[in-house]
Scaffold this motif. Structure first.
Motif, PDB file in Angstrom:
ATOM      1  N   UNK B 132       0.846  -1.205   0.000  1.00 59.42           N
ATOM      2  CA  UNK B 132       0.000   0.000   0.000  1.00 59.42           C
ATOM      3  C   UNK B 132       0.882   1.257   0.000  1.00 59.42           C
ATOM      4  N   UNK B 133       1.912   1.245   0.847  1.00 61.89           N
ATOM      5  CA  UNK B 133       2.776   2.424   0.931  1.00 61.89           C
ATOM      6  C   UNK B 133       3.573   2.636  -0.352  1.00 61.89           C
ATOM      7  N   UNK B 134       3.952   1.537  -1.007  1.00 62.51           N
ATOM      8  CA  UNK B 134       4.765   1.670  -2.217  1.00 62.51           C
ATOM      9  C   UNK B 134       3.976   2.355  -3.328  1.00 62.51           C
ATOM     10  N   UNK B 135       2.652   2.371  -3.224  1.00 62.53           N
ATOM     11  CA  UNK B 135       1.837   3.052  -4.230  1.00 62.53           C
ATOM     12  C   UNK B 135       2.130   4.543  -4.260  1.00 62.53           C
ATOM     13  N   UNK B 136       2.663   5.043  -3.143  1.00 63.24           N
ATOM     14  CA  UNK B 136       3.001   6.457  -3.096  1.00 63.24           C
ATOM     15  C   UNK B 136       4.239   6.780  -3.929  1.00 63.24           C
ATOM     16  N   UNK B 137       5.012   5.752  -4.250  1.00 68.31           N
ATOM     17  CA  UNK B 137       6.214   5.972  -5.045  1.00 68.31           C
ATOM     18  C   UNK B 137       5.894   6.165  -6.526  1.00 68.31           C
ATOM     19  N   UNK B 138       4.668   5.838  -6.910  1.00 73.02           N
ATOM     20  CA  UNK B 138       4.281   5.913  -8.321  1.00 73.02           C
ATOM     21  C   UNK B 138       4.407   7.318  -8.874  1.00 73.02           C
ATOM     22  N   UNK B 139       5.169   7.510  -9.942  1.00 74.27           N
ATOM     23  CA  UNK B 139       5.076   8.820 -10.593  1.00 74.27           C
ATOM     24  C   UNK B 139       3.730   8.881 -11.315  1.00 74.27           C
ATOM     25  N   UNK B 169      -6.918   7.733  -4.635  1.00 76.95           N
ATOM     26  CA  UNK B 169      -5.820   6.811  -4.971  1.00 76.95           C
ATOM     27  C   UNK B 169      -4.481   7.328  -4.426  1.00 76.95           C
ATOM     28  N   UNK B 172      -4.607   7.407  -0.280  1.00 75.88           N
ATOM     29  CA  UNK B 172      -4.741   6.194   0.543  1.00 75.88           C
ATOM     30  C   UNK B 172      -3.433   5.825   1.258  1.00 75.88           C
ATOM     31  N   UNK B 173      -2.285   5.773   0.548  1.00 75.95           N
ATOM     32  CA  UNK B 173      -1.070   5.358   1.259  1.00 75.95           C
ATOM     33  C   UNK B 173      -0.770   6.209   2.487  1.00 75.95           C
TER      34      UNK B 173
END
Lengths: 305, 296
Positions: B132-139, B169, B172-173
């Motif tokens: 879930x947290x890694x979704x914040x890394x998405x450019x 979206x 959420x993280x």
């Protein structure tokens, strides 16, 4: 119908399968995970899939050719220029924000009258939309009526015929300064939280032993705050590496490609030449770099969430 | 340690100096918003306070009055074509709808997930949290084109609901991370005692966790609101007719020049709600931002 046997507690009414009851983690996690899967993971996989297609610019037909875009990326000098710009941007801004953030936090960590107001005012830049921040600094950097430019002219630091954002040697640093203005307060907030949570006893003991403030800072404060500093570096570093808004609003990658970061280059390909497969390749490449570096960082510094 | 008088004075001076630097750009922007156009563009230099304040820019951007004709400095009849192009009311409304909706949605689903991750041990829970947290890394640039296709197919393109989902979206993280750290702080004994008395997890959630994490919930909601309020890229590409304030403001830059009066008026107004909210929850925010990193 009553379901149940001797060993299970007797339940009244309808019996749901256990994974649908509130005692199971699934229903609790489902809404978040579903949104992330449908609108986050699926688009990423879609982008990844796109990178395996070669686009024919004339006919606009895409044909499966898994290595085409990736070998193009490796040979594309503009990509490596963008990598260099992105790294310069990330490291310069990160170091400035970290050092300034720590110093300002130490300064504002004080219970005297007025410091509460100072801390509140310090959060102001955080609520300015980055697109608006870009505008704000465009106004101040303007070569003919910008207050920053004029002050620098008056001080003799820059000359009139070299507007900050149009000059190859100053453009990138001028954009970085905007990022520093906006995000140093975030570092200050995190550092303040860390400073406030430090135990008092070690400092009193050190003072009795005759340690100076500077010794106490390097021997006590920094080590005790290492975890929170690592977390702050991770969060900011990732955000800096995918910077988009400031570059887009302020320089649109110019002059030339002096401020072209990886995401800005991907954006240019997306929206100017509509080569979705190649743009996806640059974007996925950026994502891969972020994930790899972030994971190494998490391992080395044992960042815990 | 007792500080000497000189040190205290130096400390005040340094703090005021730093604050002045950080507040200056906003001050300058606000000052520009009440300047007449002639005071914004001056060939001989920069005009600081030597002007007659006007609220004309606010009347146009916040109350939808027709724009001023630059040359004659009088109200002109642009008609319907140009008259409303600097009217920011629609974009403010859109920003409020989207930010409020996404704040509500992200804190709600985030709180569910945070409760599940904090209170139920299951295999792979750390993996789920990390994912879930890694979704914040998405450019965002990496998902924007597929997202445009998906939104188009689902009828979400150019709708408030679509933008609410997109901002949820990205929120959420951070919501899960913050809320989990707040729930972790609530002693487990309390809900375990309730469970022994026969409460279900659902009841524990509503009767114990929700009331006890109010402060954390408020801080999370404020952060989600600010992230949505300030978001640019997704809003730019997922909508056409609906424009949030950050997107609307960039349309004030035209090929013939930038309308600095209107830009600064709408921009200054856009800062106010976020600042009020952040002040209301500041103490919780500072604690929340440590995200468990200082706990051991």
């Amino acid at each position: 119908m009553l379901a149940g046997n001797a060993s299970a507690p007797v339940s009244k009414g309808l019996m749901l399968p256990r994974w649908l009851t509130s005692e199971h983690p699934l229903p609790w996690l489902f809404p978040s995970v579903a949104i992330l899967l449908v609108f986050g993971l699926y688009p990423v996989l879609y982008s990844l899939w796109l990178t395996f297609f070669k686009r024919n610019p004339a006919t606009r037909v895409e044909k499966f050719d898994p290595s085409w875009n990736w070998s193009k990326l490796v040979a594309d000098e503009r990509v490596w220029d963008a990598v260099q710009v992105t790294l310069t941007y990330t490291f310069t801004a990160l170091i400035l924000q970290l050092v300034l953030g720590m110093l300002i936090a130490l300064l504002l960590d004080c219970d005297r009258k007025g410091f509460g107001v100072f801390r509140a005012l310090m959060t102001l830049p955080l609520v300015v939309p980055p697109a608006v921040t870009g505008m704000m600094f465009l106004l101040m950097y303007d070569g003919s009526f910008g207050v920053i430019s004029h002050t620098l002219y008056d001080l003799g630091i820059i000359s009139k015929d070299a507007p900050l954002l149009a000059n190859h040697s100053t453009a990138l640093f001028s954009v970085i300064l905007v990022d520093v203005w906006q995000w140093t307060p975030f570092m200050v907030l995190i550092m303040l939280a860390g400073l406030r949570a430090l135990p008092r006893d070690p400092f009193e003991a050190a003072a009795i032993d005759g340690a100076t403030d500077i010794q106490a800072f390097f021997k006590l404060t920094l080590p005790m705050m290492s975890k929170i500093i690592a977390l702050a570096v991770l969060i900011r570093g990732v955000d800096l590496f995918r910077v988009f808004d400031y570059v887009k609003v302020m320089t649109d990658s110019g002059p030339g490609t002096a401020t072209e970061t990886l995401t800005a280059y991907a954006g240019t390909i997306y929206f100017k030449s509509a080569n979705f497969p190649y743009a996806s390749t640059i974007a996925i490449f950026t994502l891969l770099v972020v994930l790899i570096v972030a994971n190494i960082f998490i391992k080395i510094f044992k960042v815990r969430f | 340690m007792e500080q000497s008088r000189t040190v205290i004075i130096a400390r005040y001076a340094a703090a005021i100096f730093i604050i002045a630097i950080f507040v200056f750009p906003i001050f300058w922007f606000a000052l520009t918003s009440i300047k007449p156009i002639s005071a914004v563009f001056d060939k001989d230099g920069v005009i600081w306070f030597d002007f007659v304040p006007t609220f004309e820019n606010y009347w146009v951007t916040l109350f939808g009055e027709a724009s001023i004709d630059v040359n004659q400095n009088t109200r002109s009849d642009f008609g319907t074509s140009g008259g409303d192009s600097y009217d920011g009311r629609g974009s403010i409304l859109s920003s409020i709808i989207v930010a409020t909706g996404s704040t509500f949605l992200s804190t709600l689903v985030g709180l569910f997930a945070a409760y599940g991750l904090s209170r139920m041990s299951f295999t792979g829970s750390q993996g789920v949290l990390n994912w879930i947290l890694s979704q914040r890394f998405l450019p965002p640039i990496a998902i924007i084109v597929p997202l445009v296709f998906i939104f188009h197919d689902m009828g979400l393109r150019d709708t408030h609901l679509g933008l609410i989902i997109a901002h949820t979206l990205i929120n959420i993280p951070i919501a899960v991370l913050l809320l989990k750290s707040f729930i972790d702080d609530i002693p487990k004994d309390i809900d375990q005692a309730a469970m022994i008395d026969g409460a279900t997890s659902w009841q524990v959630f509503w009767k114990i966790i929700l009331p006890m994490s109010k402060g954390g919930l408020a801080a999370t909601a404020v952060l989600c609101f600010i992230f949505s309020w300030t978001e640019f890229l997704l809003s730019l590409f997922l909508t056409n007719s609906i424009r949030t304030v950050p997107v609307k403001i960039t349309t004030f830059v035209t090929s013939t020049g930038s309308e600095w009066g209107y830009i600064s008026a709408l921009g200054t107004s856009a800062i106010v709600p976020g600042f009020i909210f952040i002040l209301l929850v500041q103490s919780h925010l500072v604690r929340g931002l440590t995200m468990g990193a200082i706990k051991d």
